[in-house]
Design an enzyme around this catalytic site. Sequence first.
Site: not given
Ligand code: ACO
Length: 330
Positions: A126, A266, A296
């Site tokens: 990214c 990004h 993304n």
């Molecule tokens: N739908 C419903 N529930 C979900 C989903 C979904 N799609 N995904 C995860 N959950 C659940 C999890 O199982 C968890 O449940 P639990 O509490 O019962 O265990 C809960 O939601 C919270 O999960 P988290 O992973 O803690 O959610 P978070 O608030 O951290 O959001 C996310 C996840 C959106 C992926 C976030 O962490 C994020 O954006 N991270 C950065 C990613 C990024 O920026 N990547 C960039 C680079 S990409 C590249 O380089 C190719």
Amino acid sequence: MILTCIEEKTLKTFGAGMAIAGCGSAAPAGVLTNDELAKVVDTSDEWIRTRTGIGQRHLTKPQETLSHLAVTAGQQALVMAGVEAESIDLVILATSTPDDLFGSASKIASLLGASRAVGFDVTAACSGFVFGLAIAAQFIRTGVYQRVLLIGADVLSRWVDWTDRGTCVLFGDGAGAVVCQASPEDRLLGFELYSDGSKNDCLTLSYQGQPRPVGEMAVAAGTYGAIAMNGREVYRFAVEKVPEVIEKALYRANLTAEQVDWLLLHQANQRIIEAVAERLGLPLERTISNLSQYGNTSAASIPLALDEAVRQGKIQPGQVVAASGFGAGL
Ligand code: ACO
């Protein structure tokens, strides 16, 4: 490679500055909304919007190629810059999903009619577009090339595990491009690059070879796995490191955050954009966001959002834009 020192005279002849002269973008016509995705994995429109800001993503069909998206974006950038394809010296393709692992840049150059251009791919996930911009600047500032077409394009949908709700809701496909050219005034005001390979395991799309006998030997043959991510770690990394590198780049440019007209990050997560803006003391109105429409799109996300903002008349010539990519690497 033949090496020699560049004469000061050469630097002066070519101005030793770089400016962006035009931009373009493309996305596949196919759109998958959150509600449609919720029929495939256990998720909901409400969860995806609240946690990420994403409403839908554009996805390529099996017969569509990355090269096609990249060429469309590149053509638009050439038209906006008012330059012919034959005048391009170098085509840099920032991508992690080339049509060909040997590289797709030179094929794209050929499809564009950039018959004089050298072409190579840059893989930095990214962050590929901003790394590419720094590379283009080195060639232009040293007088080696005068005009570079930089394209950021990715079709991560090819490598997403569509059963993993933690990643499949995030990604979309697209391409964005800019024409960078020599300019008497240097419009790349400053940059800072940062990598932390110790966190490499937090986001991978890794080769998964299977042993295969060849005569008396065993070699590894196989394919790549699917995208695997520790979302919380990547989130933490982005919110901590992105403001830091922007502040360093601002320092190099002798600017303060108040002088930034637009924050163009990004497009990974709306919460990351908001947290970084807050850390820099920038109001939300000065951030660019098109996440809700595209998700993304990896190396495409910054030039795609830039192109939209320019065409909407938001980003005006001469304004100061602070851009930062982040992601796999980390
Ligand atoms: N739908 C419903 N529930 C979900 C989903 C979904 N799609 N995904 C995860 N959950 C659940 C999890 O199982 C968890 O449940 P639990 O509490 O019962 O265990 C809960 O939601 C919270 O999960 P988290 O992973 O803690 O959610 P978070 O608030 O951290 O959001 C996310 C996840 C959106 C992926 C976030 O962490 C994020 O954006 N991270 C950065 C990613 C990024 O920026 N990547 C960039 C680079 S990409 C590249 O380089 C190719």
